[in-house]
Design a protein around this motif. Structure first.
Motif, PDB file in Angstrom:
ATOM      1  N   HIS A  26      64.173  41.761 -36.120  1.00 46.45           N
ATOM      2  CA  HIS A  26      65.095  40.478 -36.086  1.00 46.45           C
ATOM      3  C   HIS A  26      66.106  40.383 -37.097  1.00 46.45           C
ATOM      4  O   HIS A  26      65.486  40.715 -38.445  1.00 46.45           O
TER       5      HIS A  26
ATOM      6  N   LEU B 237      61.939  45.942 -26.624  1.00 49.08           N
ATOM      7  CA  LEU B 237      62.744  44.462 -26.330  1.00 49.08           C
ATOM      8  C   LEU B 237      62.227  44.138 -24.921  1.00 49.08           C
ATOM      9  O   LEU B 237      62.452  44.662 -24.046  1.00 49.08           O
TER      10      LEU B 237
ATOM     11  N   ILE C  16      64.934  37.227 -24.047  1.00 53.36           N
ATOM     12  CA  ILE C  16      64.517  38.391 -24.614  1.00 53.36           C
ATOM     13  C   ILE C  16      63.773  38.370 -25.871  1.00 53.36           C
ATOM     14  O   ILE C  16      64.073  37.561 -26.863  1.00 53.36           O
ATOM     15  N   GLN C  17      62.717  39.008 -25.969  1.00 53.92           N
ATOM     16  CA  GLN C  17      61.746  38.903 -27.235  1.00 53.92           C
ATOM     17  C   GLN C  17      61.426  40.247 -27.777  1.00 53.92           C
ATOM     18  O   GLN C  17      61.571  41.328 -27.090  1.00 53.92           O
ATOM     19  N   LEU C  18      61.263  40.394 -29.077  1.00 52.70           N
ATOM     20  CA  LEU C  18      60.779  41.640 -29.771  1.00 52.70           C
ATOM     21  C   LEU C  18      59.334  41.661 -29.749  1.00 52.70           C
ATOM     22  O   LEU C  18      58.648  40.843 -30.299  1.00 52.70           O
ATOM     23  N   LYS C  19      58.786  42.752 -28.952  1.00 51.20           N
ATOM     24  CA  LYS C  19      57.235  43.020 -29.057  1.00 51.20           C
ATOM     25  C   LYS C  19      56.884  44.288 -29.683  1.00 51.20           C
ATOM     26  O   LYS C  19      57.338  45.392 -28.954  1.00 51.20           O
TER      27      LYS C  19
END
Lengths: 115, 331
Positions: free
Chosen positions: B52, B9, B2-5
Motif C-alpha cells: 500500500h 490485487l 480493490i483490496q491487496l491480499k
C-alpha cells in the motif's frame, strides 16, 4: 481529555506559527476566544459536532478521534449504522476484540486518487 | 472495490453480484530475446511484491501519494506478465504510463469497443505485453522513467506517470444471470475454473515499461459486447513501479527478490508455454504500439539473449488449452 488535546496541539503549532494563537484559531472556527479557552481548560462540556470538526480541521487533528474523546460519534457514521442496524451492529461486535491488523485486513481498500 | 491480499490485487463488486470478483497478480519473468523472433510464453518465477502506498508516505513524492494505489519493486533487467484469476466476466483496461497496452491510446476512464481498449477476464488468462499485432505482443520490460525509452515517453514525449494502471468493470448482473446462471450452462462455466493459470508460475525511483521481445499471445475480442459491462461499477488502481535501487530508501524494506537471468531460466529447465483458445477471435493489435522502439540492449544482455535464443529448441514447450486440467508442474 478533549480540551488538553486541543490546547497541547494548538500551542505546539503556535510555537512555529503565530496564526495558531487562541484568538486567531477561535476566529477561524467561528467561536469566541473565551469559549475556546474554556474548552481547552475543560471548564465547559465538549462543544457540538460541527465545532469539534472545525477545530480538528484547523489544528490538523483527526475529527473522528476528537469526537470520540468528546464521547460522540460522527453523524455520518450514525447514519451508516441507522440504515443497516442489524448488519453493522453484528459486524462491529464481531470485530470488537479483533486486533488492528485483522480489521484492516477486512476493510482496507487500495486507494484511488487523482491521476 | 480493490483490496491487496498478499501479492494479489483482489477486485470485488458485491453491489453487482456476489460472484463478481477476480484477482490480478504481477508475475516476474525472464526477458525474452529481442532478436526479431517470436517466442512462446515464458513461465512466471514468482510474484512481484505489492505494498500500500500510504504505508510508506514519509519518503514518497507528493504526486505519488495523490494518485493512491500500490507500489511494486522492479529491477531494471526484469520483465513481467500479468495473471488474471476469476470466473466472473470482467472487462479490464491495462495501461503503462497511462498508455493503453491494447490500443496504444492515451488513458481515458471510458471503456470503448472501437477499438476495444480492454481484455475480458476470465477469457484472457494472462497478458504478457503490448498488443502490437494479431497474435503477437511485445513483452512488458522495465526501464527507468526518464530514460526516454518507456512507451509513455515515446508516445507523449513526457515522463509524467510511469507505473501500471488498471480499471475494471464487471459484467452487468442481469447479463451474467442470463448467460451463466442458466442450469444448462453449468458445465461450460466450470471450464473457466480449469484455466491452468498457475502452471505458468513454474536514478529516478519510478520505473516505466517499454516493449521488449515478441511473444505469441492473442488478445481476445470481446464476445459479449460493450453493453454487457456495468460501467457504473468501475474500480481503478495505480500501480507505482519502483526502481529496485530506490526501493529500500523509500520503504525501509529490502528488495524482496533477485532479478532472473536467462542462465537461471535455462539451468532450471523451465518450460515455455503455448496457449490455445481455438474458439476465440483475436484483436488485430495496435499500429501505435507497433511503431514503438524497443529497450536498448546492453552488451551483457545481448549475449544472454543470443544464448537463450539459440537454445530455445532445448527447452520444453507446454501446450495449454482452456479445457486443460490443472496440474502442478515441476520447476
Amino acid at each position: 481529555m478533549l480540551g488538553d488535546q486541543i490546547r497541547t496541539r494548538r500551542e505546539l503549532l503556535k510555537d512555529a506559527d503565530r496564526r495558531y494563537s487562541l484568538r486567531q484559531v477561535a476566529g477561524r472556527v467561528g467561536i469566541e476566544p473565551a469559549y475556546l479557552s474554556k474548552i481547552e481548560r475543560n471548564e465547559v462540556p465538549p462543544p457540538g459536532e460541527e465545532t469539534i470538526k472545525k477545530i480538528s480541521r484547523d489544528l490538523e487533528l483527526d475529527p473522528d478521534v476528537m469526537l470520540a474523546m468528546a464521547g460522540k460519534i460522527s453523524s455520518d457514521l450514525q447514519e451508516i449504522i441507522r440504515k443497516r442496524p442489524l448488519l453493522f451492529s453484528k459486524m462491529l461486535r464481531a470485530l470488537k476484540e479483533a486486533p488492528d491488523h485483522a480489521i484492516l485486513e477486512v476493510v482496507r481498500e487500495v486507494t484511488d486518487g487523482d491521476w | 472495490m480493490i483490496q491487496l491480499k498478499g501479492t494479489n490485487l483482489v477486485l470485488r463488486f458485491p453491489q453487482v453480484h456476489p460472484k463478481a470478483k477476480a484477482s490480478i497478480e504481477f508475475m516476474r519473468t525472464l526477458r525474452v530475446p529481442n532478436d526479431g523472433n517470436t517466442y512462446p510464453l515464458p513461465a512466471g518465477l514468482g510474484s512481484f511484491e505489492l505494498e500500500h502506498i500510504e504505508d510508506h508516505k514519509a519518503q514518497l513524492p507528493e504526486d505519488w501519494l495523490k494518485r493512491g494505489g500500490v507500489m511494486l519493486p522492479m529491477f531494471q533487467s526484469e520483465a513481467m506478465w500479468i495473471s488474471f484469476n476469476g470466473t466472473y466476466p470482467i472487462a479490464l483496461k491495462v495501461a503503462t504510463g497511462k498508455i493503453n497496452a491494447i490500443t496504444g491510446e492515451l488513458w481515458t476512464n471510458e471503456l470503448t469497443d472501437e477499438p476495444q481498449n480492454y481484455v475480458v477476464l476470465s477469457e484472457q488468462p494472462w497478458l504478457d505485453g503490448y498488443a502490437v499485432e494479431q497474435g503477437t505482443v511485445r513483452q512488458f520490460v522495465a526501464t527507468p522513467l526518464g530514460s526516454g525509452e518507456s512507451a509513455e515517453e515515446q508516445i507523449t514525449g513526457e515522463a509524467a506517470f510511469g507505473g501500471i494502471q488498471i480499471q475494471a468493470f464487471p459484467m452487468k448482473r442481469e447479463v451474467y444471470k442470463e448467460l451463466f446462471e442458466s442450469p444448462k450452462l453449468t458445465d461450460e462455466v466450470q471450464q473457466y475454473l480449469e484455466i491452468p493459470a498457475f502452471l505458468r508460475r513454474c536514478s529516478e525511483p519510478a520505473m516505466g515499461l517499454v516493449p521488449g521481445g515478441s511473444i505469441a499471445q492473442e488478445i481476445h475480442k470481446d464476445e459479449y459486447g460493450l453493453d454487457a459491462w456495468d460501467l457504473s461499477a468501475g474500480s481503478r488502481c495505480f500501480i507505482h513501479t519502483v526502481n529496485s535501487e530506490a526501493w529500500s530508501e523509500l520503504t525501509d524494506l529490502p528488495m524482496p527478490h533477485k532479478p532472473i537471468s536467462a542462465r537461471d531460466y535455462k539451468s532450471a529447465n523451465i518450460p515455455w508455454f503455448k496457449y490455445y483458445a481455438q474458439d476465440k477471435k483475436a484483436l488485430p493489435g495496435s499500429a501505435i504500439l507497433q511503431k514503438l522502439k524497443s529497450k536498448k540492449e546492453k552488451p551483457a544482455t545481448k549475449r544472454e539473449d543470443a544464448e537463450i535464443g539459440q537454445n530455445m529448441s532445448d527447452l520444453p514447450v507446454v501446450k495449454l488449452r482452456r479445457s486443460d486440467v490443472v496440474t502442478e508442474g515441476v520447476f
